[in-house]
Design a protein around this motif. Sequence first.
Motif, PDB file in Angstrom:
ATOM      1  N   GLU A 126       0.832  -1.201   0.000  1.00  0.00           N
ATOM      2  CA  GLU A 126       0.000   0.000   0.000  1.00  0.00           C
ATOM      3  C   GLU A 126       0.868   1.252   0.000  1.00  0.00           C
ATOM      4  O   GLU A 126       1.827   1.364   0.755  1.00  0.00           O
ATOM      5  N   ALA A 127       0.540   2.178  -0.873  1.00  0.00           N
ATOM      6  CA  ALA A 127       1.293   3.437  -0.959  1.00  0.00           C
ATOM      7  C   ALA A 127       0.954   4.311   0.253  1.00  0.00           C
ATOM      8  O   ALA A 127      -0.211   4.602   0.507  1.00  0.00           O
ATOM      9  N   PRO A 128       1.944   4.742   1.043  1.00  0.00           N
ATOM     10  CA  PRO A 128       1.654   5.576   2.211  1.00  0.00           C
ATOM     11  C   PRO A 128       1.183   6.973   1.795  1.00  0.00           C
ATOM     12  O   PRO A 128       1.593   7.491   0.755  1.00  0.00           O
ATOM     13  N   ARG A 129       0.326   7.564   2.618  1.00  0.00           N
ATOM     14  CA  ARG A 129      -0.172   8.911   2.371  1.00  0.00           C
ATOM     15  C   ARG A 129       0.757   9.930   2.997  1.00  0.00           C
ATOM     16  O   ARG A 129       1.404   9.686   4.021  1.00  0.00           O
ATOM     17  N   THR A 130       0.819  11.117   2.393  1.00  0.00           N
ATOM     18  CA  THR A 130       1.580  12.228   2.961  1.00  0.00           C
ATOM     19  C   THR A 130       0.714  12.951   3.996  1.00  0.00           C
ATOM     20  O   THR A 130      -0.437  13.304   3.713  1.00  0.00           O
ATOM     21  N   VAL A 131       1.272  13.152   5.181  1.00  0.00           N
ATOM     22  CA  VAL A 131       0.553  13.806   6.275  1.00  0.00           C
ATOM     23  C   VAL A 131       1.310  15.071   6.666  1.00  0.00           C
ATOM     24  O   VAL A 131       2.529  15.039   6.853  1.00  0.00           O
ATOM     25  N   SER A 132       0.583  16.190   6.768  1.00  0.00           N
ATOM     26  CA  SER A 132       1.145  17.454   7.260  1.00  0.00           C
ATOM     27  C   SER A 132       0.751  17.618   8.722  1.00  0.00           C
ATOM     28  O   SER A 132      -0.434  17.546   9.055  1.00  0.00           O
ATOM     29  N   VAL A 133       1.743  17.832   9.578  1.00  0.00           N
ATOM     30  CA  VAL A 133       1.502  18.010  11.011  1.00  0.00           C
ATOM     31  C   VAL A 133       1.829  19.457  11.372  1.00  0.00           C
ATOM     32  O   VAL A 133       2.926  19.948  11.073  1.00  0.00           O
ATOM     33  N   THR A 155       5.354  14.381   6.369  1.00  0.00           N
ATOM     34  CA  THR A 155       5.984  13.062   6.427  1.00  0.00           C
ATOM     35  C   THR A 155       5.003  12.046   5.877  1.00  0.00           C
ATOM     36  O   THR A 155       3.829  12.353   5.642  1.00  0.00           O
ATOM     37  N   LEU A 156       5.470  10.827   5.661  1.00  0.00           N
ATOM     38  CA  LEU A 156       4.626   9.740   5.191  1.00  0.00           C
ATOM     39  C   LEU A 156       4.004   9.018   6.372  1.00  0.00           C
ATOM     40  O   LEU A 156       4.603   8.921   7.451  1.00  0.00           O
ATOM     41  N   SER A 157       2.795   8.523   6.156  1.00  0.00           N
ATOM     42  CA  SER A 157       2.111   7.781   7.209  1.00  0.00           C
ATOM     43  C   SER A 157       2.973   6.609   7.678  1.00  0.00           C
ATOM     44  O   SER A 157       3.490   5.826   6.882  1.00  0.00           O
ATOM     45  N   GLY A 158       3.156   6.521   9.013  1.00  0.00           N
ATOM     46  CA  GLY A 158       3.953   5.463   9.591  1.00  0.00           C
ATOM     47  C   GLY A 158       5.423   5.766   9.715  1.00  0.00           C
ATOM     48  O   GLY A 158       6.175   4.955  10.250  1.00  0.00           O
ATOM     49  N   HIS A 159       5.858   6.951   9.250  1.00  0.00           N
ATOM     50  CA  HIS A 159       7.273   7.322   9.298  1.00  0.00           C
ATOM     51  C   HIS A 159       7.462   8.517  10.236  1.00  0.00           C
ATOM     52  O   HIS A 159       6.674   9.463  10.221  1.00  0.00           O
ATOM     53  N   ALA A 160       8.524   8.473  11.038  1.00  0.00           N
ATOM     54  CA  ALA A 160       8.806   9.554  11.985  1.00  0.00           C
ATOM     55  C   ALA A 160       9.482  10.717  11.280  1.00  0.00           C
ATOM     56  O   ALA A 160      10.167  10.548  10.269  1.00  0.00           O
ATOM     57  N   ALA A 161       9.277  11.911  11.817  1.00  0.00           N
ATOM     58  CA  ALA A 161       9.914  13.123  11.298  1.00  0.00           C
ATOM     59  C   ALA A 161      10.110  14.087  12.455  1.00  0.00           C
ATOM     60  O   ALA A 161       9.410  14.026  13.475  1.00  0.00           O
ATOM     61  N   ALA A 162      11.080  14.995  12.313  1.00  0.00           N
ATOM     62  CA  ALA A 162      11.376  15.968  13.362  1.00  0.00           C
ATOM     63  C   ALA A 162      11.767  17.283  12.723  1.00  0.00           C
ATOM     64  O   ALA A 162      12.292  17.327  11.604  1.00  0.00           O
ATOM     65  N   ILE A 163      11.499  18.363  13.446  1.00  0.00           N
ATOM     66  CA  ILE A 163      11.887  19.693  13.011  1.00  0.00           C
ATOM     67  C   ILE A 163      12.231  20.500  14.252  1.00  0.00           C
ATOM     68  O   ILE A 163      11.587  20.366  15.300  1.00  0.00           O
ATOM     69  N   GLY A 164      13.270  21.319  14.163  1.00  0.00           N
ATOM     70  CA  GLY A 164      13.648  22.104  15.340  1.00  0.00           C
ATOM     71  C   GLY A 164      14.867  22.954  15.071  1.00  0.00           C
ATOM     72  O   GLY A 164      15.393  23.025  13.956  1.00  0.00           O
ATOM     73  N   GLN A 165      15.320  23.606  16.115  1.00  0.00           N
ATOM     74  CA  GLN A 165      16.503  24.447  16.059  1.00  0.00           C
ATOM     75  C   GLN A 165      17.293  24.237  17.350  1.00  0.00           C
ATOM     76  O   GLN A 165      16.736  23.814  18.370  1.00  0.00           O
ATOM     77  N   GLY A 166      18.590  24.501  17.302  1.00  0.00           N
ATOM     78  CA  GLY A 166      19.424  24.235  18.462  1.00  0.00           C
ATOM     79  C   GLY A 166      20.354  25.382  18.792  1.00  0.00           C
ATOM     80  O   GLY A 166      20.656  26.227  17.947  1.00  0.00           O
ATOM     81  N   THR A 167      20.807  25.394  20.046  1.00  0.00           N
ATOM     82  CA  THR A 167      21.758  26.391  20.541  1.00  0.00           C
ATOM     83  C   THR A 167      22.791  25.685  21.394  1.00  0.00           C
ATOM     84  O   THR A 167      22.439  24.852  22.246  1.00  0.00           O
ATOM     85  N   LEU A 168      24.054  25.985  21.179  1.00  0.00           N
ATOM     86  CA  LEU A 168      25.131  25.390  21.960  1.00  0.00           C
ATOM     87  C   LEU A 168      25.549  26.389  23.030  1.00  0.00           C
ATOM     88  O   LEU A 168      25.949  27.515  22.728  1.00  0.00           O
ATOM     89  N   VAL A 169      25.447  25.988  24.312  1.00  0.00           N
ATOM     90  CA  VAL A 169      25.768  26.897  25.414  1.00  0.00           C
ATOM     91  C   VAL A 169      26.764  26.214  26.346  1.00  0.00           C
ATOM     92  O   VAL A 169      26.884  24.989  26.397  1.00  0.00           O
ATOM     93  N   ALA A 170      27.498  27.037  27.088  1.00  0.00           N
ATOM     94  CA  ALA A 170      28.446  26.549  28.096  1.00  0.00           C
ATOM     95  C   ALA A 170      27.805  26.669  29.465  1.00  0.00           C
ATOM     96  O   ALA A 170      27.387  27.758  29.874  1.00  0.00           O
ATOM     97  N   LEU A 171      27.678  25.558  30.155  1.00  0.00           N
ATOM     98  CA  LEU A 171      27.056  25.527  31.469  1.00  0.00           C
ATOM     99  C   LEU A 171      28.134  25.622  32.542  1.00  0.00           C
ATOM    100  O   LEU A 171      29.209  25.029  32.438  1.00  0.00           O
TER     101      LEU A 171
END
Length: 261
Positions: free
Chosen positions: A97-104, A145-161
Amino acid sequence: MPPVPSVPARRSSLLKGLTLALLAAAICALLALPRAGQAQALSIHVIQRADAQALVPVIRPLLPEGGYVNAYQGKLIIRTSSANFDEILAALGDMPEAPRTVSVHLRRRAGGETAGGGVRIGPGGVSAGAATVTRQRQDDYRINTLSGHAAAIGQGTLVALTGTQYPALMSLRQGIEVRPMLTGDGRVRLDIAQRFERPAGGGTAELQGAASTLMMVPGQWQPLGAITVTEDSAAAGLAGADRHSERLSLPLEVKVELEGQ
């Protein structure tokens, strides 16, 4: 007056009548049997397939006379015999079965309020003051992403603790990770996790996150939850007293959309 038949003649007549009756019954039974090659009964069968529309021209040549196939809302409606339906299922087994595209979509409104006040003792006397600062921020994320497939989106910052013998570098991230899965009733089962990490000043960091699983109706915003942080502090000394209060609220909403709807 006609002559009365003898006993042997009557017995022969009865046997002849019984033979004719048995022969007629056998002929009726043979006529009732299905003929070789006779068309079997057709019935309706339904298959849940996201790629139903694309499979219609593939299935149509496999149908017997009188059969048909249609696609409706991710389902195949097939009128055919039981034997032919088993053949179609076997053919579809080789066609994944062809997976569907899902917008989150994730919508996050960050609202914060800082209140402070205190009493100061100085050369000019005693002074008192208070102030309130309100902050508003909205973050909008969208990822496909495609149905059944994981996806991630974000941004990062490197800091000195600080606060340890050796300063450490830490990657702070803000974003979401999702895994949508279509269900048979047209809804979307959504596994979602979000992170909201930021520097807090003084060599420290604030780490916040949430994870959940929801049943979503495509096209509708649904509350995911909220993160609320309240911090109060007070200090007093010879030079006066200070009071500090901070409240941070992060309500979260999520929505999914299917390609082609």
